[in-house]
Scaffold this motif. Structure first.
Motif, short mmCIF file in Angstrom:
data_model
loop_
_atom_site.label_atom_id
_atom_site.label_comp_id
_atom_site.label_asym_id
_atom_site.label_seq_id
_atom_site.Cartn_x
_atom_site.Cartn_y
_atom_site.Cartn_z
N TYR A 1 0.92 -1.29 -0.25
CA TYR A 1 0.06 -0.02 -0.04
C TYR A 1 0.77 1.28 -0.02
O TYR A 1 0.35 2.38 0.12
CB TYR A 1 -0.86 0.03 1.47
CG TYR A 1 -1.81 -0.75 1.44
CD1 TYR A 1 -2.19 -1.80 0.28
CD2 TYR A 1 -2.52 -1.27 2.61
CE1 TYR A 1 -3.42 -2.66 0.35
CE2 TYR A 1 -3.44 -2.14 2.71
CZ TYR A 1 -3.93 -2.89 1.57
OH TYR A 1 -4.97 -3.99 1.88
N GLN A 2 2.10 0.93 -0.04
CA GLN A 2 3.15 2.35 0.01
C GLN A 2 2.98 2.98 -1.39
O GLN A 2 2.52 2.48 -2.33
CB GLN A 2 4.53 1.82 0.27
CG GLN A 2 4.80 1.14 1.83
CD GLN A 2 4.56 2.58 2.75
OE1 GLN A 2 5.67 3.23 2.85
NE2 GLN A 2 3.50 2.42 3.62
N VAL A 3 3.42 4.36 -1.34
CA VAL A 3 3.23 5.01 -2.64
C VAL A 3 4.41 4.46 -3.70
O VAL A 3 5.21 3.73 -2.91
CB VAL A 3 3.84 6.58 -2.35
CG1 VAL A 3 2.70 7.29 -1.58
CG2 VAL A 3 5.05 6.67 -1.79
N ASP A 4 4.08 4.72 -4.85
CA ASP A 4 4.90 3.91 -5.85
C ASP A 4 6.31 3.92 -5.72
O ASP A 4 7.06 3.11 -5.74
CB ASP A 4 4.33 4.83 -7.30
CG ASP A 4 2.91 4.12 -7.83
OD1 ASP A 4 2.34 3.72 -6.86
OD2 ASP A 4 2.58 4.45 -8.74
N GLU A 5 6.78 5.22 -5.63
CA GLU A 5 8.47 5.30 -5.55
C GLU A 5 8.88 4.54 -4.36
O GLU A 5 10.01 4.35 -4.40
CB GLU A 5 8.73 6.87 -5.48
CG GLU A 5 8.11 7.70 -4.37
CD GLU A 5 8.10 9.27 -4.69
OE1 GLU A 5 8.29 9.49 -5.79
OE2 GLU A 5 8.25 10.02 -3.57
N SER B 1 -4.54 6.70 4.60
CA SER B 1 -3.53 8.14 4.83
C SER B 1 -2.48 7.64 5.51
O SER B 1 -1.23 8.36 5.44
CB SER B 1 -4.20 9.20 5.47
OG SER B 1 -4.90 8.74 6.64
N ASN B 2 -2.46 6.68 6.55
CA ASN B 2 -1.05 6.30 7.06
C ASN B 2 -0.14 5.64 6.25
O ASN B 2 1.05 5.87 6.25
CB ASN B 2 -1.60 5.42 8.33
CG ASN B 2 -2.12 6.06 9.61
OD1 ASN B 2 -1.39 6.98 10.04
ND2 ASN B 2 -3.53 6.08 9.75
N MET B 3 -0.76 4.80 5.47
CA MET B 3 0.11 3.97 4.68
C MET B 3 1.07 4.99 3.53
O MET B 3 2.13 4.72 2.74
CB MET B 3 -0.38 3.10 3.55
CG MET B 3 -0.67 1.78 4.39
SD MET B 3 0.64 0.83 4.62
CE MET B 3 0.18 -0.56 5.52
#
Ligand code: 13P
Ligand code: SF4
Length: 303
Positions: A26-30, A261-263
């Motif tokens: 679930y982390q942002v792509d980068e 939002s936490n991820m």
């Protein structure tokens, strides 16, 4: 710092520190892009337990980094965004579990890994969404106190009707945003598109979906599916891996509200900072750790 330069610096520091970067799906792509390994919570727990790296940079939420520390106490576990918590994990406390046990003395406590170390320490078994049904089915106890996710708990209860399940009232506020109507709207179009959802969704949503599974199980389904189009009902970060693994398929998010939002708090700058300063170390009290480890190991023995 410019992004390309930042990534180079992170990699240099990572080599110098002999560190490994783990990232939840679930982390942002980068962040997923620079991670050495990305996966669901079960896969990341296993990776944390087996890695030879001395430093684990855990890009996820606090309970995940705590789990890594419990499994690998001699290692340094760094959480780049220290305020990244899981609201569902905070919905049950140690004292709640103790009371539940007093009221149900014959029941085993099965605790979803989305929980604090203190809660794990008073539980008998841990589970993740990838192994909850298998675990509950195979443990000898007939009565189960399932904490904290009522949706995963009722999903397990449906699949293991022979056991008596006592559920806690926790839930994931991200997955709760999906409504039955979100699925109905797609079904009404008669497009014959499989809809895949996470078991943290509401029971009425799960009942209407074509497949229910953890993030890694959703990835597996998508890889093996012959369908050209897929609709996914879990946190939007999963799209990064889904699209990477299925470049020829069209993958749609069931709802734009599926953002935790936490991820999303972890940024490349945070990863650089913790590798540079070794700040944001996760610690778990020795006695809490010893007890929580028993529950986690019982889970790992099952999978
Ligand atoms: P997974 O166990 O599928 O990784 O899910 C973790 C989580 O936080 C789901 O919201
Ligand atoms: Fe917690 Fe839900 Fe976010 Fe997962 S998606 S970390 S369960 S709030």
């Amino acid at each position: 710092m410019e992004k390309k330069h930042l990534i180079e610096e992170i990699n240099k520091l990572k080599d110098k520190r002999k560190a490994i970067i783990l990232a939840h799906l679930y982390q942002v792509d980068e962040v997923q892009e620079i991670a050495d390994y990305s996966g669901d919570s079960l896969e990341l727990s296993k990776k944390a337990a087996e890695t030879e790296a001395q430093i684990i940079v855990f890009c996820g939420v606090k309970f995940m980094a705590e789990t890594a520390k419990i499994l690998s106490p001699a290692k340094t576990v760094l959480l780049p965004a220290l305020d990244a918590g899981c609201p569902m994990a905070e919905m049950v406390e140690r004292e709640d579990v103790i009371k539940l046990k007093e009221n149900n003395p014959h029941a085993a406590v099965v605790c979803y890994v989305n929980s604090s170390a203190e809660v794990k320490a008073v539980s008998d078994y841990c589970c993740t969404s990838a192994n909850a049904i298998r675990l509950v089915k195979n443990i000898p106890e007939e009565e189960i106190i399932f904490i904290p996710d009522r949706n995963l708990g009722s999903y397990v209860a449906k699949h293991v009707p022979e056991k008596k399940m006592i559920l806690w009232d926790g839930f994931c506020n991200t997955h709760h945003r999906i409504m039955e109507q979100d699925i109905e709207k797609i079904k009404e179009l008669n497009l014959d598109v499989p809809i895949l959802v996470h078991p943290e969704c509401k029971p009425e949503v799960l009942a209407k979906a074509d497949f229910v599974g953890s993030t890694s199980q959703i990835l597996k389904y998508a890889r093996e599916s012959l369908s050209q189009n897929l609709v996914v009902g879990t946190e939007m970060g999963i799209l990064y891996r889904l699209k990477k693994e299925n470049p020829d398929k069209n993958i749609y998010l069931l709802s734009p509200k599926l953002v935790c939002s936490n991820m999303k708090k972890t940024r490349l700058e945070d990863i650089y900072n913790v590798l540079d300063t070794l700040e944001n170390q996760i610690e778990v009290d020795a006695e809490v750790r010893r007890k929580a480890l028993l529950a986690l190991n019982r889970m790992l023995d099952f999978c």
